[in-house]
Design an enzyme around this catalytic site. Sequence first.
Site, PDB file in Angstrom:
ATOM      1  N   CYS A  40      45.704  64.564   8.763  1.00 18.34           N
ATOM      2  CA  CYS A  40      45.557  63.744   9.976  1.00 18.34           C
ATOM      3  C   CYS A  40      44.574  64.312  11.001  1.00 18.34           C
ATOM      4  O   CYS A  40      44.349  63.695  12.041  1.00 18.34           O
ATOM      5  CB  CYS A  40      46.912  63.490  10.593  1.00 18.34           C
ATOM      6  SG  CYS A  40      48.004  62.668   9.418  1.00 18.34           S
ATOM      7  N   HIS A  75      48.022  63.427  20.264  1.00 16.94           N
ATOM      8  CA  HIS A  75      48.298  63.062  18.877  1.00 16.94           C
ATOM      9  C   HIS A  75      49.481  62.086  18.890  1.00 16.94           C
ATOM     10  O   HIS A  75      49.429  61.058  18.256  1.00 16.94           O
ATOM     11  CB  HIS A  75      48.581  64.313  18.051  1.00 16.94           C
ATOM     12  CG  HIS A  75      48.640  64.052  16.579  1.00 16.94           C
ATOM     13  ND1 HIS A  75      47.605  63.446  15.905  1.00 16.94           N
ATOM     14  CD2 HIS A  75      49.608  64.290  15.651  1.00 16.94           C
ATOM     15  CE1 HIS A  75      47.936  63.331  14.623  1.00 16.94           C
ATOM     16  NE2 HIS A  75      49.141  63.826  14.444  1.00 16.94           N
ATOM     17  N   HIS A 134      49.375  55.016  13.407  1.00 15.83           N
ATOM     18  CA  HIS A 134      48.807  56.330  13.109  1.00 15.83           C
ATOM     19  C   HIS A 134      47.810  56.145  11.967  1.00 15.83           C
ATOM     20  O   HIS A 134      48.203  55.935  10.824  1.00 15.83           O
ATOM     21  CB  HIS A 134      49.913  57.308  12.734  1.00 15.83           C
ATOM     22  CG  HIS A 134      49.415  58.708  12.501  1.00 15.83           C
ATOM     23  ND1 HIS A 134      48.109  59.098  12.759  1.00 15.83           N
ATOM     24  CD2 HIS A 134      50.055  59.822  12.047  1.00 15.83           C
ATOM     25  CE1 HIS A 134      47.974  60.375  12.456  1.00 15.83           C
ATOM     26  NE2 HIS A 134      49.130  60.839  12.022  1.00 15.83           N
TER      27      HIS A 134
END
Lengths: 346, 395
Positions: free
Chosen positions: B157, B290, B325
Amino acid sequence: MSTVYLNSFKQISVQKPLSEDWINNPQNFENQKLVRTQDPDFKSLLPANVCRRNGNILKRAMIVSNFALKESGLESVEAVVVGSGLGCVENTELFLQELVYEGEEFMKPSYFMASTHNTISSTIGINLGCHGYNSTYCHKGVSFENALLDVFLQIQMNRIKSAFVGGFDEMSPTYFNILQNAGYLVGDSKGFAGEASAGGILSNMLTDNTLCKVAAVRLGFMLNDDELLDLLDVTLTDAGLQKSDISAVMTGINGKPSSDAIYHKNLELFGIQAPTLGYAHLFGESYSGSVYGFYASAVSLHQNKIPQVLFLDKEVENQSVQNPKNILIYHHFNNKDHSFIILQRC
Amino acid sequence: MKIFVTGIGAISAIGNNCNEIFHSLKNGISGISKLEFLKTIHSEFPCGEIKMDYNQLADFAGFDNQKTLVRTPLLGLIAVKEALNSAKLYSKSDLKIAFVSGTTVGGMDRMEQFYDDFVNNDSKNFYLYPHDIGDSTEFIAENIGLFSSVMSISTACSSGANSLIIGAELIKSGRFDIVVAGGAESLSLYHFNGFNSLKILSAEMCRPFDNFRSGLNLGEGAGYLVLESEKAVTQRNAKPLCLLQGYANTCDAYHQTATSENGDGPFLAMQKALELGGLKPSDIDYINCHGTATPNNDLTEGRAMKRIFGENMPDFSSTKAFTGHTTSASGGLESVISVMCLVNDFLPINLNFHDPIPELNISPLTENKTKVLHHVMNNSFGFGGNDSSLIFSKI
């Protein structure tokens, strides 16, 4: 700019692991298409719970990084950077097979957790206790060279003083067949596919154990002949060398006619009067298999002799180059990706 | 040496280009919805899905070869084209231009559709090609044709963020004048089910930083930035949007899928990014976090933020309740969002937040805010503890 030294390099491969036994006792894999890794005795090198919990490629990564750090004489490294074309493809396949053949209903997380490509570099990060820069490059046949370039620049620019850099790939029989059908890897060739697990410590420090200096690393993409020659010139300039200073050219020639033809054409284009070397006949081909060309070149410089087993022209007997000073490493992948590395004797 | 941002391009569930994305952010319009294109039995989990099929994406990307349509590189191509247009970068002249792209899913969408066929019957073998990550990068690069060097990063990620970091370093090393960098990631059954098996998907709209957050909503998209040296900016007479002032990549070195208790990796990433940028914590005006809305991430990111900023917490929000996400794309996509916020002096809200996590007692923005921004931080943390932080600054 800081000078970049290679302070250690260790390999686990199809040859005898963690040794340079391949120089004098190379194992021959003629007529084999896929050769799996000859693993060291994991149980004697890693704690039992670590052996149980981790897949082979992660165990290899831990052992290679442990031995490399130990041999480098350094206590720790500031970065971990790995090249891996396919990442943890065994776990990827296991999770994929579960998805495809058993459906989405009861999938378990264990294969997935250890299937992302960066599992290898993060496992090494945990293993070496390194909280610094940590990255993973996955770019086909130049995955290792991507990783090496990153570390090379960071040491040159004084961002870091030391790093572990390596190339890791595994190959399952099913995945091998898939790639074969797609015309990848050995295909119609005389060579064989292998796996890769090798790495070492780069730093700005010259030590008693230093194998060689890394004098240049350059990458190119979709280059015509002029651009390729320009890239070679820049590479030589980086190292402060001329073509005549090159003792030998290490290549990824592997017995696959379509790929080898490009090597031969480009070598002629380069016009370097030095012997051509190879490693794929010893270590096999994989996406990050070029790591063994880097390794074999470094060992040759350190031992002051290029061993006969690396020479591709078997017609000439008892070849060797004594006191090699600079080895140019050239790779291409599908004639799209090109990489040059120059290793220099210290 | 300064790194100028001269172009941005993105696609996500809240818009097919930067303007649409910014419009959705300003108006609080989330792109999280029921899945239509990813065929799963777990339809209870909403996602930030881009509502286009392969052919529609290919049309939108201006790509007309129907044979090798793969979702991730198509998303990437769309965003890269927009970034180049935004930078008015159409030809390479004598400038050296590189491309760095991050992804993890790569061509997995096709691999999972045709795996059985690959193993038992090779009739669709042309789809094999795109399974590996490098192929996504090369697909984009070949369709653009400006790049003399390409690199592919996969740090889960944080892939997009780490592409931007090496992109900046390639310029600082003097090897390249311009680097286009970022990340792309499509939804796939593979990682959707992977995240589900880890029990971190939420059946509700995700609630970053909320005490009752119940997990993340996956998303898909791409985001790329054009980074340039001063020399290239001058030579091209380019109009820079901002600077990539600071950045850092660190490793939590703790666990494959969980962050350490006090967020050591995230803490180090933010600290080192400030250090490289020559900035103090108090210089940061806004953090695009995040903030995945998993119990572990938001608690540890919050702890790390408190370690850096103490009682003087800057305005912050996670935009993942808008986009989902987008995993490997998130560092690129959220960098594009951060740049748009910085340039427009606009702070987007954190959707679905109600109750602070008691231990942290910090609250993200819940109402749009306009204020003069100087420095914006963007965090991306990945599996494997690959944690990165970027700082964009006004010129």
